[in-house]
Design an enzyme around this catalytic site. Structure first.
Site, PDB file in Angstrom:
ATOM      1  N   GLU A 127       0.800  -1.237   0.000  1.00 47.52           N
ATOM      2  CA  GLU A 127       0.000   0.000   0.000  1.00 47.52           C
ATOM      3  C   GLU A 127       0.827   1.279   0.000  1.00 47.52           C
ATOM      4  O   GLU A 127       0.565   2.201   0.780  1.00 47.52           O
ATOM      5  CB  GLU A 127      -0.963  -0.021   1.193  1.00 47.52           C
ATOM      6  CG  GLU A 127      -1.904  -1.214   1.166  1.00 47.52           C
ATOM      7  CD  GLU A 127      -2.811  -1.310   2.393  1.00 47.52           C
ATOM      8  OE1 GLU A 127      -2.709  -0.473   3.291  1.00 47.52           O
ATOM      9  OE2 GLU A 127      -3.638  -2.249   2.426  1.00 47.52           O
ATOM     10  N   ASN A 169       2.172  -5.274  -3.114  1.00 45.08           N
ATOM     11  CA  ASN A 169       0.757  -5.562  -2.850  1.00 45.08           C
ATOM     12  C   ASN A 169      -0.004  -4.261  -2.599  1.00 45.08           C
ATOM     13  O   ASN A 169       0.472  -3.391  -1.868  1.00 45.08           O
ATOM     14  CB  ASN A 169       0.673  -6.453  -1.596  1.00 45.08           C
ATOM     15  CG  ASN A 169      -0.691  -7.055  -1.347  1.00 45.08           C
ATOM     16  OD1 ASN A 169      -1.262  -7.693  -2.232  1.00 45.08           O
ATOM     17  ND2 ASN A 169      -1.224  -6.873  -0.151  1.00 45.08           N
ATOM     18  N   HIS A 206     -10.360  -5.912  -2.609  1.00 43.97           N
ATOM     19  CA  HIS A 206     -11.475  -5.701  -1.667  1.00 43.97           C
ATOM     20  C   HIS A 206     -12.563  -4.952  -2.433  1.00 43.97           C
ATOM     21  O   HIS A 206     -12.498  -3.736  -2.586  1.00 43.97           O
ATOM     22  CB  HIS A 206     -11.018  -4.882  -0.462  1.00 43.97           C
ATOM     23  CG  HIS A 206     -10.009  -5.568   0.389  1.00 43.97           C
ATOM     24  ND1 HIS A 206     -10.305  -6.698   1.128  1.00 43.97           N
ATOM     25  CD2 HIS A 206      -8.700  -5.306   0.623  1.00 43.97           C
ATOM     26  CE1 HIS A 206      -9.220  -7.082   1.794  1.00 43.97           C
ATOM     27  NE2 HIS A 206      -8.234  -6.265   1.494  1.00 43.97           N
ATOM     28  N   GLU A 235      -6.344 -10.622  -1.425  1.00 40.26           N
ATOM     29  CA  GLU A 235      -7.202 -10.366  -0.248  1.00 40.26           C
ATOM     30  C   GLU A 235      -8.665 -10.260  -0.665  1.00 40.26           C
ATOM     31  O   GLU A 235      -9.405  -9.387  -0.205  1.00 40.26           O
ATOM     32  CB  GLU A 235      -6.767  -9.071   0.456  1.00 40.26           C
ATOM     33  CG  GLU A 235      -5.306  -9.061   0.868  1.00 40.26           C
ATOM     34  CD  GLU A 235      -4.865  -7.802   1.613  1.00 40.26           C
ATOM     35  OE1 GLU A 235      -5.738  -7.032   2.060  1.00 40.26           O
ATOM     36  OE2 GLU A 235      -3.647  -7.595   1.741  1.00 40.26           O
ATOM     37  N   ASP A 237     -12.410 -10.101  -1.160  1.00 40.39           N
ATOM     38  CA  ASP A 237     -13.729 -10.153  -0.531  1.00 40.39           C
ATOM     39  C   ASP A 237     -14.621  -9.160  -1.271  1.00 40.39           C
ATOM     40  O   ASP A 237     -14.126  -8.194  -1.841  1.00 40.39           O
ATOM     41  CB  ASP A 237     -13.701  -9.912   0.991  1.00 40.39           C
ATOM     42  CG  ASP A 237     -12.962  -8.666   1.439  1.00 40.39           C
ATOM     43  OD1 ASP A 237     -12.787  -7.734   0.624  1.00 40.39           O
ATOM     44  OD2 ASP A 237     -12.575  -8.596   2.623  1.00 40.39           O
TER      45      ASP A 237
HETATM   46  O1  G3I Z   1      -5.645  -8.258  18.798  1.00 38.80           O
HETATM   47  C1  G3I Z   1      -6.188  -7.038  19.296  1.00 38.80           C
HETATM   48  C2  G3I Z   1      -6.963  -7.281  20.546  1.00 38.80           C
HETATM   49  O2  G3I Z   1      -6.072  -7.739  21.546  1.00 38.80           O
HETATM   50  C3  G3I Z   1      -7.638  -5.978  20.970  1.00 38.80           C
HETATM   51  O3  G3I Z   1      -8.430  -6.216  22.096  1.00 38.80           O
HETATM   52  C4  G3I Z   1      -8.493  -5.442  19.848  1.00 38.80           C
HETATM   53  C5  G3I Z   1      -9.123  -4.104  20.201  1.00 38.80           C
HETATM   54  O4  G3I Z   1      -9.272  -3.289  19.073  1.00 38.80           O
HETATM   55  O5  G3I Z   1      -7.676  -5.254  18.724  1.00 38.80           O
HETATM   56  C6  G3I Z   1      -7.093  -6.455  18.256  1.00 38.80           C
HETATM   57  O6  G3I Z   1      -6.307  -6.161  17.138  1.00 38.80           O
HETATM   58  C7  G3I Z   1      -7.017  -5.898  15.946  1.00 38.80           C
HETATM   59  C8  G3I Z   1      -6.544  -6.892  14.882  1.00 38.80           C
HETATM   60  O7  G3I Z   1      -7.127  -6.578  13.645  1.00 38.80           O
HETATM   61  C9  G3I Z   1      -6.885  -8.336  15.237  1.00 38.80           C
HETATM   62  O8  G3I Z   1      -8.277  -8.500  15.272  1.00 38.80           O
HETATM   63  C10 G3I Z   1      -6.725  -4.480  15.506  1.00 38.80           C
HETATM   64  O9  G3I Z   1      -7.295  -3.573  16.422  1.00 38.80           O
HETATM   65  C11 G3I Z   1      -7.273  -4.246  14.133  1.00 38.80           C
HETATM   66  O10 G3I Z   1      -6.808  -2.971  13.692  1.00 38.80           O
HETATM   67  C12 G3I Z   1      -6.765  -5.302  13.180  1.00 38.80           C
HETATM   68  O11 G3I Z   1      -7.366  -5.076  11.923  1.00 38.80           O
HETATM   69  C13 G3I Z   1      -6.701  -5.662  10.844  1.00 38.80           C
HETATM   70  C14 G3I Z   1      -6.360  -4.589   9.831  1.00 38.80           C
HETATM   71  O12 G3I Z   1      -5.758  -5.179   8.690  1.00 38.80           O
HETATM   72  C15 G3I Z   1      -5.413  -3.554  10.445  1.00 38.80           C
HETATM   73  O13 G3I Z   1      -4.822  -2.753   9.490  1.00 38.80           O
HETATM   74  C16 G3I Z   1      -7.609  -6.701  10.216  1.00 38.80           C
HETATM   75  O14 G3I Z   1      -7.768  -7.795  11.105  1.00 38.80           O
HETATM   76  C17 G3I Z   1      -7.011  -7.207   8.908  1.00 38.80           C
HETATM   77  O15 G3I Z   1      -7.970  -7.989   8.225  1.00 38.80           O
HETATM   78  C18 G3I Z   1      -6.649  -6.028   8.022  1.00 38.80           C
HETATM   79  O16 G3I Z   1      -6.050  -6.530   6.853  1.00 38.80           O
HETATM   80  C19 G3I Z   1      -5.672  -5.564   5.875  1.00 38.80           C
HETATM   81  C20 G3I Z   1      -4.429  -6.070   5.203  1.00 38.80           C
HETATM   82  O17 G3I Z   1      -3.415  -6.296   6.155  1.00 38.80           O
HETATM   83  C21 G3I Z   1      -3.935  -5.082   4.140  1.00 38.80           C
HETATM   84  N1  G3I Z   1      -4.976  -4.770   3.203  1.00 38.80           N
HETATM   85  C22 G3I Z   1      -6.245  -4.318   3.785  1.00 38.80           C
HETATM   86  C23 G3I Z   1      -6.752  -5.329   4.805  1.00 38.80           C
HETATM   87  C24 G3I Z   1      -8.083  -4.888   5.378  1.00 38.80           C
HETATM   88  O18 G3I Z   1      -7.960  -3.692   6.110  1.00 38.80           O
END
Ligand code: G3I
Length: 302
Positions: A127, A169, A206, A235, A237
């Protein structure tokens, strides 16, 4: 074939999913994972904040659990991601200049070395381009270390793991006419001309459904491929998971020889980062959705 992975393999491709380490103890989840998929991408566990939470203190437990599950089940692993403006640990967020550049290359060297031989493809840089009509790089602390940060990242990854396939990516590089797509295309073209080690481009894909799935997506895939790189749908969806859009994406990949595979960004709708949009192939209770049937049929046709 009767599963996504087996059917894709018959076409010389993989069919994968993002995996969250904390779901590997959910047997409903692993039943589908092990049955349907032959490639995995750790959803968060290989990101910078996860693997280097304090500077020079590396933490691989969750990522290693996914890699070992993958290896035990014959699944290839896509590493995601070595250099990114987001999900940086606090210590890195506050860095700049030469110190940040050195921290970036050290991170890449350490992480790619740890996983050497276990990761088939790395999303080396994620990105790095801006949305909209500018075709510019995205502003970030990494970008402000100098425009060459992307090629420096690829060279560091290549030195650490010469056998991994190294990918750029991004999202919103699906429509061939978009300035962002064209800008990434020109960067890849430049890297190939100058011998910067890049092997592949990942289109996150996405989609929000309907008009957001561009009718020229196949042109985009084949245009990148014509530069001499593989392309991956990394990725996938789609809002509300329309069967037609999933079928079209699958057929577009199958139509391009260098499209090596498709990764959906989660298994069940309840596993999705956009779970409110039900964008995946399985319901929260693990039932196959119409989009699943459409993808499987496309993989098995022709
Ligand atoms: O693990 C913590 C947990 O301990 C805490 O209580 C909770 C509270 O917010 O957060 C949890 O972490 C979260 C994590 O996902 C696991 O669920 C983060 O806040 C959250 O920001 C994170 O989001 C991820 C996101 O990337 C962050 O940028 C998504 O799961 C993940 O699917 C998403 O994936 C991205 C790719 O890496 C890049 N392309 C876009 C894609 C979608 O945004």
């Amino acid at each position: 074939g009767t599963t996504l992975g087996a059917s894709a393999a018959e076409k010389g491709r993989y069919f994968g999913t993002a995996v969250a380490a904390n779901r590997l103890s959910d047997s409903a989840y692993t039943t589908i994972l092990n049955r349907e998929f032959n490639q995995v991408t750790p959803e968060n566990e290989m990101k910078i904040d996860a693997t280097e939470p304090q500077q020079n203190q590396f933490s691989y437990g969750a990522a290693d659990r996914i890699v070992s599950h993958a290896r035990a089940n014959g699944m290839q692993v896509r590493g995601h991601t070595l250099a990114w403006h987001a999900q940086q640990p606090p210590w890195m967020q506050s860095m700049s200049g030469t110190a940040l550049r050195n921290a970036m290359t050290n991170h890449i060297t350490q992480v790619a070395t740890h996983f050497r031989g276990q990761v088939a493809w790395w999303d080396v840089v994620n990105e790095a381009f801006a949305d909209g009509s500018s075709g510019a790089r995205r502003d970030s602390n990494l970008q402000r270390t100098g425009n060459d940060w992307i090629e420096v990242a690829f060279r560091a990854a290549d030195a650490a793991d010469p056998n991994a396939q190294l990918c750029y990516n991004d999202y919103n590089i699906d429509n061939w006419n978009d300035a962002k797509t064209q800008a990434v295309y020109r960067m890849v073209q430049d890297f190939k001309q100058r011998g910067v080690p890049i092997d592949c481009v990942g289109l996150q894909s996405h989609f929000t459904g309907g008009s957001n799935y561009p009718s020229n997506y196949r042109t985009t895939l084949s245009s990148f491929a014509a530069l001499g790189v593989d392309v991956h749908i990394t990725e996938l969806d789609i809002r509300n998971a329309p069967a037609d859009a999933y079928r079209n994406v699958t057929n577009d990949c199958l139509a391009v020889a260098r499209c090596k595979g498709i990764t959906v960004w989660g298994i069940r709708d309840s596993d999705s980062w956009r779970s409110g949009e039900s964008p995946l192939l399985f319901t929260g209770s693990g039932q196959k959705k119409p989009a699943y049937d459409a993808v499987l049929a496309a993989l098995n046709s022709g």
